[in-house]
Write an enzyme that holds these catalytic residues in place. Structure first.
Site, mmCIF file in Angstrom:
data_model
loop_
_atom_site.group_PDB
_atom_site.id
_atom_site.type_symbol
_atom_site.label_atom_id
_atom_site.label_comp_id
_atom_site.label_asym_id
_atom_site.label_seq_id
_atom_site.Cartn_x
_atom_site.Cartn_y
_atom_site.Cartn_z
ATOM 1 N N ASP A 216 0.717 -1.027 -0.201
ATOM 2 C CA ASP A 216 -0.125 -0.021 -0.020
ATOM 3 C C ASP A 216 0.951 1.094 -0.117
ATOM 4 O OD1 ASP A 216 -2.290 1.589 0.346
ATOM 5 O OD2 ASP A 216 -1.743 1.724 2.447
ATOM 6 N N ASP B 15 -0.284 4.923 1.245
ATOM 7 C CA ASP B 15 -0.376 5.959 2.158
ATOM 8 C C ASP B 15 -0.232 5.309 3.388
ATOM 9 O OD1 ASP B 15 -1.372 8.639 1.135
ATOM 10 O OD2 ASP B 15 -2.373 6.856 -0.095
#
Length: 400
Positions: free
Chosen positions: A16, A18
């Site tokens: 991922d 963020d």
């Protein structure tokens, strides 16, 4: 299931973006998030201007892992069996008597709902334009140890994925700032606007991949045939491509993410991937732990941190208590008992391991054997480098 987990045994390593690869300066970004919502509510929806004034004490109410009871307007902290441990109506904490009347000691009726997703625009409002205007104020660039680790994975023949729900232009901005202008060379496949958790849970015909031109989505693709930069998509078509790229019928994938809802739960539940949870609450224990003799390792095998060890914005809430455990009031003439929270149970159920940040493992050898969460290991086995202090005290006795 094997007792240990190793990156060396994985064919594919996914991330991922963020709060996983890209770490935010939370003391700056958290108020920006709040102010973005508050100004919208005040200016566009006519809410009271009092929303714009937040005292330092008010931040204690902000606690990760709460559920929202939309029917009654209550925030809830849940035990691992679904009973309500603490609750507030708005920001006013409920007394034990009011809590018992509202929820009793039975499972909350909406317990274990892990579905739903959200979509958003990143070119309007306050938050995204402000991040784009001054990224250095809100973002931490990746330390050299992490950049070296990513290259080490690539040189070891691992396929590297980046799967983010951020849109293409915002993803590019973040990656250029934290990794450098050549960041795209690190990743074989970049997927933006993935709209997780739907990326994992939806069928291919519900969420096809789309190619991009100048960060704008183009026609849908019937399948995914080659590495590259794509938008939306689904885990089924991605896995078919990974089979071709690795030449294996069942390539082993591990995915790093910070969100139980969007990353860890769906990647494990729908795709059966290994999952590494980035758990910032573990950073709050740094510097306060006395290491036990049995936990010691040679220095060359320990992961290291670079730069300041910034703590989470709110490591402990006076209103909500520990993220991992809480107490249940005992009956008359009986002592209170400790129970695992719903969040704690989900960590051990859906995560392979949990770490405070990627920096914590960036200098470990790729064949380092992590003890994984499993029913045959202790509840704290999967936390690296140490379990949270709330779970590791010798005098804690938690009811099952």
């Amino acid at each position: 299931m094997a007792q240990h987990f190793s990156l060396a045994a994985c064919d594919v390593v996914g991330f991922d973006l963020d709060h996983t690869l890209c770490r935010y300066n939370l003391p700056e970004s958290a108020p920006l998030i709040y102010n973005s919502f508050a100004q919208f509510l005040v200016k566009e929806k006519g809410y009271d201007k009092e929303l714009l004034n937040v005292t330092p004490e008010d931040w204690d109410f902000c606690c990760k892992g709460l559920a929202l009871d939309l029917e009654d307007g209550n925030f809830l902290k849940l035990a691992d069996n679904g009973t309500v441990l603490r609750a507030s109506h708005g920001t006013k904490m409920m007394t034990p008597a009011v809590l018992a009347e509202a929820y009793g000691k039975k499972e909350w009726k909406h317990f274990l709902s892990d579905t739903g997703m959200a979509c958003r625009s990143e070119n309007c409002g306050i938050y995204f334009p402000e991040i784009k205007r001054d990224p250095g104020r809100y973002l931490h660039s990746c330390p050299e140890s992490v950049k070296k680790w990513l290259r080490q994975l690539k040189n070891a023949g691992k396929i590297l994925l980046l799967i983010t729900s951020s849109h293409s232009d915002y993803c590019r901005l973040l990656c250029e700032y934290i990794l450098g202008n050549d960041f795209a060379d690190l990743f074989d496949i970049v997927i933006t606007n993935a709209l997780k958790p739907g990326f994992f849970s939806h069928l291919p015909n519900q969420r096809p991949f789309r190619i991009l031109e100048n960060d704008e989505e183009q026609e849908a693709l019937p399948s995914l045939d080659k590495p590259g930069w794509y938008s939306q998509g689904n885990a089924v078509h991605l896995y078919e491509l990974l089979k071709k790229m690795t030449g294996k019928p069942e390539p082993k994938v591990v995915y790093f993410g910070d969100s139980m809802h969007s990353d860890i739960f769906p990647a494990r539940h729908y795709s059966n991937w290994e999952t590494v949870l980035i758990l910032e609450e573990l950073r709050g224990d740094e510097g306060t732990r006395r290491q036990r003799p049995e936990e010691s390792e040679p220095l060359e095998k320990k992961g290291k941190y670079e730069g300041p060890k910034a703590k989470p914005l709110n490591t402990s809430s006076k209103k909500w208590g520990s993220f991992f455990i809480d107490s249940i009031l005992g009956l008359e003439n009986t002592e209170d008992s400790l129970v695992y929270t719903w969040c704690c149970k989900r960590i051990s159920t859906y995560s392979t391991i949990a770490i405070p940040s990627i920096e914590a493992i960036a200098e470990l050898p790729l064949d380092y054997k992590f003890t994984r969460f499993s029913s045959s290991n202790s509840k704290t086995a999967g936390y690296y480098p140490n379990p949270p202090l709330a779970l590791s005290s010798d005098d804690i006795l938690i009811t099952k």
